[in-house]
Motif scaffolding. Sequence first.
Motif, PDB file in Angstrom:
ATOM      1  N   SER A  26      33.173  22.105 -82.023  1.00 44.89           N
ATOM      2  CA  SER A  26      31.937  20.969 -82.830  1.00 44.89           C
ATOM      3  C   SER A  26      32.799  19.314 -82.055  1.00 44.89           C
ATOM      4  N   ARG A  27      33.956  20.053 -81.486  1.00 43.83           N
ATOM      5  CA  ARG A  27      35.081  19.438 -80.862  1.00 43.83           C
ATOM      6  C   ARG A  27      34.812  18.678 -79.084  1.00 43.83           C
ATOM      7  N   SER A  28      34.578  19.195 -78.745  1.00 44.57           N
ATOM      8  CA  SER A  28      33.956  18.736 -77.677  1.00 44.57           C
ATOM      9  C   SER A  28      32.341  19.183 -77.345  1.00 44.57           C
ATOM     10  N   PRO A  29      31.264  18.713 -77.919  1.00 47.11           N
ATOM     11  CA  PRO A  29      29.512  19.202 -78.158  1.00 47.11           C
ATOM     12  C   PRO A  29      29.226  18.712 -77.261  1.00 47.11           C
ATOM     13  N   SER A  30      29.626  18.986 -75.547  1.00 55.29           N
ATOM     14  CA  SER A  30      28.836  18.509 -74.636  1.00 55.29           C
ATOM     15  C   SER A  30      28.464  19.790 -74.041  1.00 55.29           C
ATOM     16  N   ALA A  31      29.736  20.979 -74.360  1.00 52.81           N
ATOM     17  CA  ALA A  31      29.623  22.219 -73.790  1.00 52.81           C
ATOM     18  C   ALA A  31      28.865  23.184 -75.549  1.00 52.81           C
ATOM     19  N   LEU A  32      28.516  22.621 -75.945  1.00 53.76           N
ATOM     20  CA  LEU A  32      27.929  23.461 -77.319  1.00 53.76           C
ATOM     21  C   LEU A  32      25.896  23.604 -76.799  1.00 53.76           C
ATOM     22  N   GLU A  33      25.523  21.932 -75.961  1.00 52.23           N
ATOM     23  CA  GLU A  33      24.805  21.152 -75.865  1.00 52.23           C
ATOM     24  C   GLU A  33      23.654  22.707 -76.183  1.00 52.23           C
ATOM     25  N   GLU A  34      23.806  23.281 -75.051  1.00 50.72           N
ATOM     26  CA  GLU A  34      23.116  25.058 -74.786  1.00 50.72           C
ATOM     27  C   GLU A  34      22.374  25.090 -76.036  1.00 50.72           C
ATOM     28  N   ILE A  35      23.454  25.903 -76.987  1.00 45.41           N
ATOM     29  CA  ILE A  35      23.092  26.488 -78.354  1.00 45.41           C
ATOM     30  C   ILE A  35      23.052  25.795 -79.326  1.00 45.41           C
ATOM     31  N   ASP A  36      22.957  24.287 -79.525  1.00 48.62           N
ATOM     32  CA  ASP A  36      23.065  23.618 -80.433  1.00 48.62           C
ATOM     33  C   ASP A  36      22.006  23.226 -80.427  1.00 48.62           C
ATOM     34  N   TRP A  37      20.662  23.279 -79.916  1.00 50.12           N
ATOM     35  CA  TRP A  37      19.307  23.158 -80.224  1.00 50.12           C
ATOM     36  C   TRP A  37      18.884  24.294 -80.252  1.00 50.12           C
ATOM     37  N   ARG A  38      19.177  25.059 -80.089  1.00 50.14           N
ATOM     38  CA  ARG A  38      18.556  26.600 -80.621  1.00 50.14           C
ATOM     39  C   ARG A  38      19.193  27.134 -81.652  1.00 50.14           C
ATOM     40  N   ALA A  39      20.206  26.587 -82.408  1.00 52.01           N
ATOM     41  CA  ALA A  39      20.750  27.093 -83.553  1.00 52.01           C
ATOM     42  C   ALA A  39      20.210  26.138 -84.420  1.00 52.01           C
TER      43      ALA A  39
END
Length: 355
Positions: A26-39
Amino acid sequence: MTPCRIESDRGIVKILVNEACSGILSRSPSALEEIDWRAQLRQAFRRPGELLAFLGLDGDSDTHEGNPTFPMLVPRAYANRMQRGNRHDPLLLQVLPNSSEQVPVPGFISDPVGDGQSRQARGLLHKYHGRALVISTGACAVHCRYCFRQHYPYANDHAGRDLKPALAYIEGHPDITEVILSGGDPLMLDTARLGELSHSLSDIEHIKRLRIHTRLPVVLPDRVDKDFCAWMGALPWPVVVVIHANHAAEFDSNVDGAASRMRAAGAHLFNQSVLLRGINDHEDSLVELMERSFAAGVVPYYLHMLDRVEGAARFDISIERALQLHERLRLRLPGYLVPRLVREQAGAPYKLPVL
Ligand SMILES: *Cc1c(COP(=O)(O)O)cnc(C)c1O
Ligand code: SF4
Protein backbone atom coordinates in the motif's frame (compact mmCIF):
# COMPACT_ATOMS: atom_id res chain seq x y z
CA MET A 1 -4.43 -17.41 4.06
CA THR A 2 -4.25 -17.26 0.26
CA PRO A 3 -0.78 -16.31 -0.93
CA CYS A 4 0.10 -13.03 -2.61
CA ARG A 5 0.38 -13.63 -6.31
CA ILE A 6 0.80 -11.87 -9.58
CA GLU A 7 -1.34 -12.71 -12.59
CA SER A 8 -1.21 -11.42 -16.11
CA ASP A 9 -4.39 -11.06 -18.14
CA ARG A 10 -4.08 -9.72 -21.69
CA GLY A 11 -1.25 -7.41 -20.80
CA ILE A 12 -2.71 -6.22 -17.50
CA VAL A 13 -0.75 -7.27 -14.49
CA LYS A 14 -2.86 -7.99 -11.46
CA ILE A 15 -1.32 -8.31 -8.05
CA LEU A 16 -3.51 -10.27 -5.71
CA VAL A 17 -2.74 -9.16 -2.23
CA ASN A 18 -3.23 -10.93 1.08
CA GLU A 19 -3.34 -9.29 4.48
CA ALA A 20 0.34 -9.94 5.21
CA CYS A 21 1.73 -8.07 2.23
CA SER A 22 -0.99 -5.47 1.76
CA GLY A 23 0.71 -3.17 4.26
CA ILE A 24 3.95 -3.17 2.28
CA LEU A 25 2.30 -2.79 -1.09
CA SER A 26 0.00 0.00 0.00
CA ARG A 27 3.05 2.27 0.12
CA SER A 28 3.00 2.43 -3.67
CA PRO A 29 -0.68 3.01 -4.40
CA SER A 30 -0.21 3.87 -8.06
CA ALA A 31 0.99 0.36 -8.90
CA LEU A 32 -2.04 -1.06 -7.17
CA GLU A 33 -4.77 1.04 -8.68
CA GLU A 34 -5.67 -1.54 -11.29
CA ILE A 35 -6.46 -4.19 -8.72
CA ASP A 36 -7.70 -1.75 -6.20
CA TRP A 37 -11.14 -1.06 -7.61
CA ARG A 38 -11.70 -4.72 -8.42
CA ALA A 39 -10.62 -5.69 -4.91
CA GLN A 40 -12.94 -3.04 -3.52
CA LEU A 41 -15.80 -4.50 -5.51
CA ARG A 42 -15.15 -7.93 -4.07
CA GLN A 43 -15.41 -6.40 -0.60
CA ALA A 44 -18.73 -4.63 -1.27
CA PHE A 45 -21.62 -5.19 1.15
CA ARG A 46 -23.98 -7.85 -0.17
CA ARG A 47 -26.14 -8.55 2.88
CA PRO A 48 -28.46 -5.92 4.37
CA GLY A 49 -27.71 -7.17 7.88
CA GLU A 50 -23.98 -6.59 7.39
CA LEU A 51 -24.45 -3.06 6.08
CA LEU A 52 -26.84 -2.16 8.91
CA ALA A 53 -24.41 -3.54 11.50
CA PHE A 54 -21.60 -1.49 9.91
CA LEU A 55 -23.77 1.60 10.40
CA GLY A 56 -24.60 0.68 13.99
CA LEU A 57 -28.21 -0.05 13.13
CA ASP A 58 -30.32 -3.03 14.12
CA GLY A 59 -31.93 -5.17 11.51
CA ASP A 60 -35.66 -5.04 12.16
CA SER A 61 -38.72 -6.67 10.68
CA ASP A 62 -38.32 -4.56 7.58
CA THR A 63 -34.81 -5.83 6.87
CA HIS A 64 -35.26 -7.75 3.70
CA GLU A 65 -33.04 -9.26 1.05
CA GLY A 66 -35.25 -7.69 -1.64
CA ASN A 67 -35.69 -8.91 -5.18
CA PRO A 68 -33.45 -12.00 -5.47
CA THR A 69 -32.58 -11.17 -9.09
CA PHE A 70 -31.39 -7.71 -7.97
CA PRO A 71 -29.68 -8.35 -4.62
CA MET A 72 -28.16 -5.65 -2.46
CA LEU A 73 -24.75 -4.40 -3.63
CA VAL A 74 -22.99 -1.48 -1.95
CA PRO A 75 -19.26 -0.64 -2.22
CA ARG A 76 -17.62 0.29 1.07
CA ALA A 77 -16.40 3.57 -0.42
CA TYR A 78 -20.06 4.53 -0.73
CA ALA A 79 -21.16 3.10 2.63
CA ASN A 80 -18.40 5.16 4.28
CA ARG A 81 -20.31 8.31 3.35
CA MET A 82 -23.47 7.17 5.17
CA GLN A 83 -24.20 8.63 8.57
CA ARG A 84 -23.76 6.12 11.39
CA GLY A 85 -26.93 5.40 13.33
CA ASN A 86 -29.25 7.07 10.82
CA ARG A 87 -31.85 4.73 9.42
CA HIS A 88 -33.08 7.48 7.09
CA ASP A 89 -29.68 8.31 5.67
CA PRO A 90 -30.29 9.42 2.06
CA LEU A 91 -27.53 7.18 0.70
CA LEU A 92 -28.66 4.15 2.68
CA LEU A 93 -32.25 4.51 1.46
CA GLN A 94 -31.08 4.43 -2.17
CA VAL A 95 -29.50 1.00 -1.78
CA LEU A 96 -31.23 -0.85 1.07
CA PRO A 97 -33.70 -3.50 -0.13
CA ASN A 98 -37.20 -3.27 1.27
CA SER A 99 -39.98 -5.83 1.57
CA SER A 100 -42.27 -3.56 -0.47
CA GLU A 101 -40.20 -4.42 -3.56
CA GLN A 102 -41.98 -7.73 -3.80
CA VAL A 103 -45.49 -6.24 -3.61
CA PRO A 104 -47.06 -5.39 -6.99
CA VAL A 105 -48.32 -1.80 -7.34
CA PRO A 106 -50.62 -0.90 -10.25
CA GLY A 107 -48.80 1.22 -12.82
CA PHE A 108 -45.32 0.03 -11.80
CA ILE A 109 -44.08 -2.29 -14.52
CA SER A 110 -40.93 -4.15 -15.55
CA ASP A 111 -39.95 -1.96 -18.54
CA PRO A 112 -41.42 1.50 -17.89
CA VAL A 113 -39.33 3.36 -20.47
CA GLY A 114 -39.89 1.01 -23.38
CA ASP A 115 -36.28 -0.18 -23.72
CA GLY A 116 -37.65 -3.35 -25.28
CA GLN A 117 -39.23 -1.53 -28.21
CA SER A 118 -36.12 0.55 -29.00
CA ARG A 119 -33.76 -2.42 -29.11
CA GLN A 120 -32.30 -2.60 -32.63
CA ALA A 121 -29.47 -5.08 -32.24
CA ARG A 122 -27.91 -7.16 -29.49
CA GLY A 123 -27.01 -4.64 -26.75
CA LEU A 124 -28.05 -1.60 -28.79
CA LEU A 125 -30.97 0.75 -28.18
CA HIS A 126 -31.82 3.39 -30.75
CA LYS A 127 -34.59 5.60 -29.53
CA TYR A 128 -33.54 9.23 -30.00
CA HIS A 129 -32.39 10.91 -33.17
CA GLY A 130 -28.65 10.82 -33.74
CA ARG A 131 -27.83 8.92 -30.56
CA ALA A 132 -27.38 5.20 -30.12
CA LEU A 133 -27.09 3.64 -26.71
CA VAL A 134 -24.83 0.64 -26.23
CA ILE A 135 -25.61 -1.66 -23.31
CA SER A 136 -21.94 -2.39 -22.83
CA THR A 137 -22.35 -4.69 -19.83
CA GLY A 138 -25.09 -5.77 -17.46
CA ALA A 139 -22.97 -5.26 -14.37
CA CYS A 140 -23.05 -2.36 -11.92
CA ALA A 141 -21.01 -1.55 -8.82
CA VAL A 142 -24.11 -0.68 -6.83
CA HIS A 143 -27.71 -1.80 -7.06
CA CYS A 144 -29.89 1.31 -6.81
CA ARG A 145 -33.31 0.25 -5.61
CA TYR A 146 -35.05 2.76 -7.92
CA CYS A 147 -33.19 1.60 -11.06
CA PHE A 148 -35.44 1.47 -14.12
CA ARG A 149 -33.31 -1.28 -15.64
CA GLN A 150 -33.51 -3.60 -12.60
CA HIS A 151 -35.57 -6.08 -14.61
CA TYR A 152 -33.72 -5.64 -17.91
CA PRO A 153 -32.83 -9.03 -19.45
CA TYR A 154 -29.09 -8.28 -19.39
CA ALA A 155 -28.04 -11.89 -19.27
CA ASN A 156 -29.02 -12.30 -22.92
CA ASP A 157 -28.77 -8.74 -24.08
CA HIS A 158 -25.58 -6.80 -23.66
CA ALA A 159 -22.80 -6.08 -26.09
CA GLY A 160 -20.09 -7.10 -23.62
CA ARG A 161 -18.96 -10.27 -25.32
CA ASP A 162 -19.90 -9.66 -28.90
CA LEU A 163 -19.91 -6.10 -30.13
CA LYS A 164 -20.34 -6.93 -33.79
CA PRO A 165 -24.13 -6.61 -34.07
CA ALA A 166 -24.11 -3.22 -32.29
CA LEU A 167 -21.20 -1.96 -34.40
CA ALA A 168 -22.83 -3.15 -37.61
CA TYR A 169 -26.00 -1.27 -36.71
CA ILE A 170 -24.13 1.97 -35.97
CA GLU A 171 -22.10 1.59 -39.14
CA GLY A 172 -25.28 1.15 -41.17
CA HIS A 173 -26.85 4.33 -39.75
CA PRO A 174 -24.86 7.42 -40.80
CA ASP A 175 -27.32 9.63 -38.91
CA ILE A 176 -25.91 8.30 -35.61
CA THR A 177 -23.36 10.90 -34.55
CA GLU A 178 -23.19 10.11 -30.84
CA VAL A 179 -22.56 6.78 -29.16
CA ILE A 180 -23.67 6.50 -25.55
CA LEU A 181 -22.04 3.81 -23.45
CA SER A 182 -24.53 2.71 -20.85
CA GLY A 183 -25.51 -0.49 -19.12
CA GLY A 184 -25.33 -1.58 -16.47
CA ASP A 185 -22.28 0.55 -15.98
CA PRO A 186 -19.66 0.78 -18.75
CA LEU A 187 -16.92 1.49 -16.20
CA MET A 188 -17.38 -2.05 -14.92
CA LEU A 189 -15.49 -3.12 -18.05
CA ASP A 190 -11.72 -3.28 -17.74
CA THR A 191 -9.92 -0.39 -19.38
CA ALA A 192 -8.44 -2.83 -21.91
CA ARG A 193 -11.96 -3.82 -22.95
CA LEU A 194 -12.99 -0.16 -23.21
CA GLY A 195 -9.95 0.29 -25.43
CA GLU A 196 -11.10 -2.50 -27.75
CA LEU A 197 -14.54 -0.94 -27.88
CA SER A 198 -13.32 2.57 -28.70
CA HIS A 199 -10.89 1.16 -31.23
CA SER A 200 -13.74 -0.52 -33.11
CA LEU A 201 -15.84 2.64 -32.94
CA SER A 202 -12.99 4.78 -34.27
CA ASP A 203 -13.34 3.09 -37.67
CA ILE A 204 -16.84 4.54 -38.02
CA GLU A 205 -16.50 7.99 -39.54
CA HIS A 206 -19.90 9.45 -38.73
CA ILE A 207 -19.35 9.25 -34.95
CA LYS A 208 -18.66 12.74 -33.60
CA ARG A 209 -19.06 12.32 -29.84
CA LEU A 210 -18.76 9.63 -27.21
CA ARG A 211 -20.89 9.79 -24.11
CA ILE A 212 -20.52 7.64 -21.00
CA HIS A 213 -23.24 7.22 -18.38
CA THR A 214 -21.79 5.92 -15.15
CA ARG A 215 -22.25 5.83 -11.41
CA LEU A 216 -18.76 4.48 -10.68
CA PRO A 217 -17.09 7.90 -10.17
CA VAL A 218 -19.59 8.39 -7.33
CA VAL A 219 -19.84 4.95 -5.75
CA LEU A 220 -16.30 3.70 -6.46
CA PRO A 221 -14.17 6.73 -7.38
CA ASP A 222 -10.93 4.72 -7.46
CA ARG A 223 -12.20 3.20 -10.72
CA VAL A 224 -11.18 6.50 -12.34
CA ASP A 225 -7.55 5.43 -12.30
CA LYS A 226 -4.53 6.41 -14.40
CA ASP A 227 -5.14 3.85 -17.15
CA PHE A 228 -8.74 4.87 -17.49
CA CYS A 229 -7.88 8.57 -17.71
CA ALA A 230 -5.13 7.84 -20.23
CA TRP A 231 -7.68 5.93 -22.34
CA MET A 232 -10.17 8.76 -22.12
CA GLY A 233 -7.60 11.43 -22.89
CA ALA A 234 -6.54 9.64 -26.07
CA LEU A 235 -10.02 9.18 -27.58
CA PRO A 236 -10.51 10.76 -31.00
CA TRP A 237 -13.82 12.44 -30.08
CA PRO A 238 -15.04 15.00 -27.54
CA VAL A 239 -16.12 12.97 -24.51
CA VAL A 240 -19.12 13.62 -22.30
CA VAL A 241 -19.40 11.84 -18.96
CA VAL A 242 -22.76 11.88 -17.22
CA ILE A 243 -22.43 10.81 -13.61
CA HIS A 244 -25.42 9.92 -11.44
CA ALA A 245 -25.65 11.49 -8.01
CA ASN A 246 -28.89 12.20 -6.17
CA HIS A 247 -27.69 13.80 -2.97
CA ALA A 248 -24.93 16.22 -1.92
CA ALA A 249 -23.69 13.69 0.64
CA GLU A 250 -22.69 11.40 -2.23
CA PHE A 251 -19.78 13.75 -2.94
CA ASP A 252 -16.59 13.57 -0.94
CA SER A 253 -12.95 14.38 -1.63
CA ASN A 254 -12.48 11.06 -3.47
CA VAL A 255 -15.36 11.87 -5.81
CA ASP A 256 -13.91 15.36 -6.31
CA GLY A 257 -10.62 13.69 -7.21
CA ALA A 258 -12.24 11.38 -9.75
CA ALA A 259 -14.09 14.31 -11.33
CA SER A 260 -11.00 16.46 -11.58
CA ARG A 261 -8.98 13.61 -13.13
CA MET A 262 -11.66 13.15 -15.78
CA ARG A 263 -11.74 16.88 -16.46
CA ALA A 264 -7.98 16.91 -16.77
CA ALA A 265 -8.38 14.15 -19.37
CA GLY A 266 -10.66 16.47 -21.34
CA ALA A 267 -14.11 15.15 -20.45
CA HIS A 268 -17.18 17.37 -20.12
CA LEU A 269 -18.94 16.39 -16.91
CA PHE A 270 -22.67 16.47 -16.23
CA ASN A 271 -24.87 15.06 -13.47
CA GLN A 272 -28.22 13.40 -13.77
CA SER A 273 -30.44 12.85 -10.73
CA VAL A 274 -33.73 11.18 -9.97
CA LEU A 275 -36.30 12.79 -7.68
CA LEU A 276 -36.73 10.28 -4.88
CA ARG A 277 -39.21 10.47 -2.04
CA GLY A 278 -37.54 10.58 1.36
CA ILE A 279 -34.12 11.10 -0.22
CA ASN A 280 -33.96 14.41 -2.08
CA ASP A 281 -37.55 15.68 -2.34
CA HIS A 282 -36.79 18.85 -0.44
CA GLU A 283 -35.66 22.17 -1.87
CA ASP A 284 -32.67 22.62 0.44
CA SER A 285 -31.47 19.15 -0.38
CA LEU A 286 -31.73 19.79 -4.13
CA VAL A 287 -30.10 23.22 -3.95
CA GLU A 288 -27.24 21.68 -2.00
CA LEU A 289 -26.91 18.86 -4.54
CA MET A 290 -26.63 21.25 -7.49
CA GLU A 291 -24.12 23.47 -5.70
CA ARG A 292 -22.05 20.54 -4.47
CA SER A 293 -22.04 18.94 -7.88
CA PHE A 294 -20.82 22.14 -9.50
CA ALA A 295 -18.14 22.52 -6.83
CA ALA A 296 -16.85 19.13 -8.02
CA GLY A 297 -16.77 20.45 -11.60
CA VAL A 298 -19.96 18.68 -12.65
CA VAL A 299 -22.81 20.63 -14.27
CA PRO A 300 -26.41 19.62 -13.38
CA TYR A 301 -28.10 18.16 -16.48
CA TYR A 302 -31.34 16.28 -15.80
CA LEU A 303 -33.64 15.92 -12.83
CA HIS A 304 -35.75 12.87 -13.65
CA MET A 305 -39.15 11.87 -12.49
CA LEU A 306 -38.92 8.32 -11.17
CA ASP A 307 -39.45 5.76 -13.92
CA ARG A 308 -42.35 3.72 -12.63
CA VAL A 309 -40.56 0.42 -12.41
CA GLU A 310 -41.82 -2.60 -10.49
CA GLY A 311 -40.38 -2.56 -6.96
CA ALA A 312 -39.71 1.19 -6.72
CA ALA A 313 -43.13 2.62 -5.83
CA ARG A 314 -41.91 3.80 -2.42
CA PHE A 315 -39.74 6.46 -4.10
CA ASP A 316 -42.44 8.03 -6.25
CA ILE A 317 -43.42 11.68 -5.89
CA SER A 318 -46.19 13.54 -7.67
CA ILE A 319 -45.72 15.75 -10.73
CA GLU A 320 -47.18 18.69 -8.75
CA ARG A 321 -44.56 18.29 -6.03
CA ALA A 322 -41.80 17.93 -8.62
CA LEU A 323 -42.90 21.13 -10.36
CA GLN A 324 -42.97 23.01 -7.06
CA LEU A 325 -39.46 21.87 -6.24
CA HIS A 326 -38.19 22.76 -9.68
CA GLU A 327 -39.70 26.22 -9.38
CA ARG A 328 -37.84 26.65 -6.07
CA LEU A 329 -34.59 25.73 -7.81
CA ARG A 330 -35.24 28.38 -10.46
CA LEU A 331 -35.80 30.92 -7.71
CA ARG A 332 -32.70 30.05 -5.77
CA LEU A 333 -30.04 29.07 -8.30
CA PRO A 334 -28.33 30.56 -11.36
CA GLY A 335 -29.81 29.18 -14.56
CA TYR A 336 -26.86 26.92 -15.31
CA LEU A 337 -27.35 25.10 -12.00
CA VAL A 338 -31.02 24.33 -12.66
CA PRO A 339 -31.33 20.86 -14.22
CA ARG A 340 -34.02 20.11 -16.81
CA LEU A 341 -36.98 18.41 -15.13
CA VAL A 342 -37.93 15.51 -17.40
CA ARG A 343 -39.70 12.22 -17.57
CA GLU A 344 -39.15 9.32 -19.88
CA GLN A 345 -42.13 8.12 -21.85
CA ALA A 346 -42.05 4.93 -23.86
CA GLY A 347 -42.14 5.83 -27.54
CA ALA A 348 -41.66 9.62 -27.10
CA PRO A 349 -39.03 11.24 -29.39
CA TYR A 350 -37.04 12.78 -26.50
CA LYS A 351 -37.15 12.96 -22.71
CA LEU A 352 -40.28 14.98 -22.09
CA PRO A 353 -40.09 18.20 -20.11
CA VAL A 354 -42.42 18.07 -17.10
CA LEU A 355 -44.98 20.85 -17.47
C1 LIG B 1 -31.76 9.02 -22.18
C2 LIG B 1 -31.43 8.26 -23.39
C3 LIG B 1 -30.61 8.81 -24.39
C4 LIG B 1 -30.00 10.20 -24.29
O1 LIG B 1 -30.94 11.21 -24.20
P1 LIG B 1 -30.44 12.73 -24.00
O2 LIG B 1 -31.69 13.51 -23.93
O3 LIG B 1 -29.58 13.05 -25.19
O4 LIG B 1 -29.64 12.75 -22.75
C5 LIG B 1 -30.38 8.05 -25.53
N1 LIG B 1 -30.89 6.82 -25.69
C6 LIG B 1 -31.68 6.25 -24.75
C7 LIG B 1 -32.23 4.87 -25.01
C8 LIG B 1 -31.96 6.93 -23.56
O5 LIG B 1 -32.72 6.34 -22.62
S1 SF4 C 1 -25.81 2.21 -11.35
FE1 SF4 C 1 -27.37 2.89 -12.81
S2 SF4 C 1 -27.85 1.04 -14.02
FE2 SF4 C 1 -26.76 0.38 -12.16
S3 SF4 C 1 -28.36 -0.09 -10.66
FE3 SF4 C 1 -27.78 2.05 -10.31
S4 SF4 C 1 -29.21 3.22 -11.57
FE4 SF4 C 1 -29.29 1.11 -12.30
